[in-house]
Structure formats: C-alpha cells, structure tokens
Design a protein around this motif. Structure first.
Motif, PDB file in Angstrom:
ATOM      1  N   ASN A 313      49.528  30.185  11.482  1.00 16.52           N
ATOM      2  CA  ASN A 313      49.972  29.914  10.115  1.00 16.52           C
ATOM      3  C   ASN A 313      49.236  28.673   9.627  1.00 16.52           C
ATOM      4  N   TRP A 315      49.466  27.071   6.921  1.00 21.00           N
ATOM      5  CA  TRP A 315      50.301  26.141   6.173  1.00 21.00           C
ATOM      6  C   TRP A 315      51.074  25.216   7.114  1.00 21.00           C
ATOM      7  N   ASN A 331      44.817  33.712  11.868  1.00 23.49           N
ATOM      8  CA  ASN A 331      44.893  33.497  10.423  1.00 23.49           C
ATOM      9  C   ASN A 331      44.280  32.142  10.127  1.00 23.49           C
ATOM     10  N   GLY A 333      42.885  31.338   7.175  1.00 20.80           N
ATOM     11  CA  GLY A 333      42.915  31.020   5.753  1.00 20.80           C
ATOM     12  C   GLY A 333      41.656  31.420   5.022  1.00 20.80           C
ATOM     13  N   HIS A 471      38.454  32.340  -0.171  1.00 19.65           N
ATOM     14  CA  HIS A 471      39.754  31.738   0.088  1.00 19.65           C
ATOM     15  C   HIS A 471      40.880  32.652  -0.369  1.00 19.65           C
ATOM     16  N   VAL A 474      47.044  31.033  -3.924  1.00 16.11           N
ATOM     17  CA  VAL A 474      48.460  31.368  -4.088  1.00 16.11           C
ATOM     18  C   VAL A 474      49.006  30.535  -5.241  1.00 16.11           C
ATOM     19  N   THR A 483      45.143  28.448   0.207  1.00 19.13           N
ATOM     20  CA  THR A 483      45.617  28.455   1.592  1.00 19.13           C
ATOM     21  C   THR A 483      44.708  27.558   2.439  1.00 19.13           C
TER      22      THR A 483
END
Length: 569
Positions: A313, A315, A331, A333, A471, A474, A483
């Motif tokens: 993740n 984030w 992931n 990003g 990218h 969001v 992200t």
C-alpha cells in the motif's frame, strides 16, 4: 620393467650353481607355491607371501600379501620401498634376496638360501657388531632426554618470558616464535607482533570480551537464549570433545573463535563453512517450533523458496513478504509496462531512435537506458523522472516565444497552479508527431482518440494525460492527489546480492522484463532459476559452488530497513 633373477644354489659337494633368467614384468609374486615368480620352497614362507611392484621412479615396492611379514636389512616389516640404485636385502624364511641394478639396466634379484634360520640371525648380529648401537644409550633413555630438552626450549622458556614481560602488551617475549601458528589475517595484520592484545591470559583461548573490546558494533546473530536452543546437540562424542576443550580454557560452543579462525595467512578470513550454518538451520524447526524461518542446509538441495518484500500500500507504506514461487504482485503506485518500452519493433522504440539521436543514444531502449548502476556496481540508483524519462515523456505545457514552460514534477499543487495560470488552451507539449500528411493539420489527419477534457488540469490528470499516463491520480477531499510512488530498492532483506559479480550475464537472463505488461510484476528470478547456476558448497563446475555465506551474513542487523511497516493480513 625387466628383472634379472639370479638363483644361487649349492651342490651336495658344496659347489655353487648360478642360474639366470629374465622376466619382463612390472609385478612379481613371492611364495612357497610353485606358480610364484620367485619360488621359495621353505615352510617358513607362505604359499603366496608377498609381491614386488616397480612403479615409475626407480624404486621397488614390496608388500606382504599374507599374514607373515619379511625382513628388510634385518628389520621386520610388512611393506617397504627400496631404491634400486642403492639396493637392499630382503629376507623370506631361510632365503635372502639382494636387490640391485644390473649393468644392462635391469633390476637384479639375487636369490640365495642360507643354511638355516639361525644362520640368518647370526648374519644380522654380525652386521650389528659394526654399528654404534652398543655404545649409545638405550632408546627409552634417549627419548626422555630429548623430550626434556624440547620441553625446556619450547615451553619453559616462553612461559618464564611471559611471566616477566606479560604485563607489557608491546614486549617481545623470548622464545615464543616457535609457538607462532602463522601470519594473521589482513584485518589483524597490525597485531602481528602483539600477541597479548588478543591472548590476554597464557594457555587460555581468546575470549569473546576481548573481541568485542574492538568490534563494539558487532552484535549477536539472535537472542543468546534462542541461539542456544537452536544449536544442535553435540551428542556423547561432542560433549567429550568439548569437555577436553573446556579443560584447556577454550570457550564455546558459540564463541567468536569457533567461526573466526586466525593465523591462516595474510589474507581475508575464510567465510564459515556451510556446515556451521546447517548445524542449526538444517533442522531448526525441530528445536524452535515458533520460528518463521524454513529449514535450510544446502542451497542446491534443501533451501526454502526465496521471499521478497514488496510494497502493498503506497499510502500507508505497508509491505508484504511473499515467496517468489507464488508470483507476487506489488503496488508501487506507478503504471509502467516494461514490454512497451523494450519491444524493439514497437512505437516506443521508434520514438527512442528519433528522439535519442540528440541525447546520445538513438537505438531501441534497453534496460541500461533507465537503470544506472551505483558506483560500487552492487545495486542500481532510483529512476529519476527528469534524467531518465523526460526525454520521451515531456513535461512542457506552454510556449512563450522560444521559451517552453515545464511542469514541476512531484509537486501536485504547483502543477495545478501552473496549468490554471496558462489558461484552458494549455496542453503538455509533446514532440511525438505523426509522419507526413497524417500529422495534425495535414490532408489525411484524423483523430480517433477518445474526447479529452477541455479543462487543462482535468486533461493532465486523466488516464491519457501527462500525469495519469504513469501515475494514479485520486480525488481526496475535493482535491486532486497522486498516489505516492514506492519503488523497492531492496527486495531480499535477509540475503545479499551483488550485480557486479553477475556482469557477464544479460539482464534478461534473470529478469523477464520484455514480457511484462504491468508494473505490478515482480521481475525477480525464483529459487529454481537461481539453481541453474548456483548449487551447494560442494558443487563442481560448471555449477557455482554456493555456500550459505555467499548470500547471508551471520551478524545481520536487527532493524527493519527504511522503517517499513508489515501489512496486516
């Protein structure tokens, strides 16, 4: 090899009879049986008593084949080697065989029978009468005398010197040169003449606290209690050996000197043998049931699948540790297809050939166009947008005369402000144009692309926009965000990999990037692929002998790198 057998017999009247015969062999048999090459009809000789062999080098090797031995120049033995040029005498029962070199180069064996075994003994006693054995002291007394001299010269003198000068770490103790087992390693070379720096107490092994007094940053392999539990039990024989070692002041098991063996020469210390690791890790789960490590004793035959730490993740910075055999996904990003960039017949390759002519390349892209080695050639530097990507992915969004305005990569708020200031007509200025009359404004121009937003901000952050192309934009709290990009710099945290030692291989030998269509692919070789070259410590060519120490460090840092957080399952 040619043998000349000279048999000397006597008639009833005492006249000597000499018979010669030649044998072209490399091996002769000696015994009472008639089929032997040297037939010795004596009950004191076994049927097949011995054999004689002439290997290259001018020697005659004689060895018993039965239960009885023979004599060599009067001394009883079961095997001997005689230099043919020097000669010697062998005794089998009542027979004597003289070995010498004949004038024509053949090995001469003179066989004669003595009157009796007693006569043979008297011959030997006659020889002894010409030696110094009768005037020298006995062997036992001489042995004790020599042992006392050695004890005095090599033990008492250094001990006395140590008692006098031992408190001075720089003193040169007289007589201890005979105790020096060899040169120190390169790391300890400056201590070559300073034995007391490590050997603090006489007749006591080097202690761990002496090592850590200099190596302060070196820590344990794990918690001492768990290491002691994980260590394989030595058994009865091992306990006896350790008991003897402890009686002479040796620490352990698990002491520094068990692994780091000094006085092996002026070179780097040898890494620990594979067995050193396998003693615990070969059956670790039997003694540490709660361990998360798999049993490993040999990379070629008994090793768990390689695991990698990947971004789960971007984030939260959460990571997962997954086996490569399960084809893990990460992931990062980014939306990045390796295949589109490495296809030599694709559009990216054509663009690179055209745009790169002014940038120093001008061919289809390869791995090294974007991935640059670190100075030590062990790893690769992080990919940089401005240096590695902007040649094709332009960030220019407006032109004022001959000046091109460029978006600030990595600063979302500044990008939005720049696009708003430029007005709704602003659009990233790419230099990718269609050829000839198919270009925009020409005769055959048609735009089959989906409609794009009029607002330059929405256009830039759309999926086909300059930002959304790579990218994942969001919307959070009514504001546009990107992200975060989490590019993994080290996938294998518990092992060491050096790209420099693999520089003779192509990137594609281990990384299947040319077939990857998504950035979620973890392009690393699994255990099976590594074993095509690397096997255990005892592997022979063309395989690479790979012990545990080739990839693993015993004193591993206990801290997790980069403050990574393990993802919750």
């Amino acid at each position: 090899m040619t043998f000349r057998i000279r048999q000397i017999d006597f008639t009833a009247g005492g006249r000597e009879i000499v018979r010669d015969r030649m044998l072209d062999k490399t091996r002769l048999t000696v015994g009472r049986a008639a089929e032997n090459d040297l037939h010795l009809p004596d009950l004191a000789v076994e049927a097949y008593h011995a054999q004689m062999v002439t290997p290259p080098g001018g020697f005659l090797e004689v060895a018993s084949t039965g239960t009885l031995g023979f004599t060599r120049d009067g001394s009883t033995t079961n095997a001997t080697s005689i230099e043919i040029a020097t000669g010697g005498e062998l005794g089998f029962g009542g027979y004597r065989i003289t070995v010498s070199k004949d004038s024509d180069g053949a090995t001469l064996l003179v066989v004669r029978q003595v009157a009796s075994t007693a006569d043979a003994t008297s011959d030997f006693d006659e020889k002894r009468s010409f030696t110094l054995a009768s005037v020298l002291p006995g062997k036992r007394g001489l042995s004790w005398a020599l042992a006392s001299i050695i004890l005095l010269a090599f033990l008492l003198v250094p001990v006395i010197g140590h008692q006098i000068y031992g408190s001075n770490p720089k003193a040169k103790i007289t007589g201890d040169a005979s105790w020096d087992p060899g040169a120190l390693s390169l790391g300890h070379a400056k201590l070559q003449d300073n034995c007391q720096a490590c050997h603090v107490k006489a007749f006591v092994s080097v202690r761990d606290e002496t090592c850590t007094s200099c190596h302060k940053d070196t820590h344990d392999h794990g918690q001492p209690g768990r290491i002691a539990t994980a260590r394989d039990m030595p058994g009865l024989g091992g306990n006896i050996l350790w008991g003897v070692a402890h009686a002479f002041g040796k620490t352990g098991p698990g002491a520094c000197v068990d692994c780091h063996v000094e006085h092996q020469g002026a070179r780097h210390m040898d890494p620990p043998a594979q067995k050193f690791c396998a003693d615990c890790h070969g059956s670790l789960k039997e003694r540490l049931a709660d361990t998360k490590l798999g049993d490993a004793s040999d990379f070629g035959t008994a090793h768990p699948e390689l695991k990698v730490q990947v971004s789960a993740n971007p984030w939260t910075k959460a990571v997962q540790r997954l086996p490569l055999s399960d084809h893990p996904r990460e992931n990062s990003g980014l939306a990045f297809p390796h295949k589109a960039h490495l296809d030599p017949l694709g559009g990216v390759a054509r663009m690179a050939m055209r745009l790169g002519q002014g940038a120093g390349y001008g061919q289809a892209l390869t791995c090294t166009n974007c991935h640059h080695e670190t100075e030590d050639r062990v790893r690769f530097k992080p990919v940089n947008m401005e240096k590695d990507c902007a040649a094709c992915h332009s960030l220019g969004y407006d032109r004022l005369g001959t000046t091109v305005r460029t978006l600030h990569h990595g600063d979302v708020a500044q990008v939005i402000a720049d696009l708003r200031t430029a007005g709704p007509a602003a659009t990233p200025l790419g230099n990718r144009r269609r050829p000839g009359n198919y270009d925009e404004g020409r005769v055959y121009y048609s735009n089959f692309a989906p409609p794009v937003p009029v607002d330059p901000v929405q256009r830039a952050f759309s999926k086909e926009g300059v930002c959304g192309e790579c990218h994942a934009p969001v919307v959070s709290g009514g504001r546009i965000a990107i992200t975060p990009v989490r590019l993994t710099q080290r996938y294998m945290l518990h092992g060491w990999f050096d790209h420099k030692s693999h520089d003779k291989e192509k990137c594609s030998s281990c990384h299947a990037a040319a077939q990857s269509t998504t950035s979620t692919d973890v392009l690393l070789p699994d255990l099976k692929q590594c074993r095509t070259c690397h096997l255990g410590e005892s592997a022979s060519r063309p395989k690479v002998a790979s012990s545990c120490a080739m990839c693993h460090d015993y004193h591993v840092s206990p801290g997790a790198p980069r403050g990574a957080k393990v993802a919750k399952k």
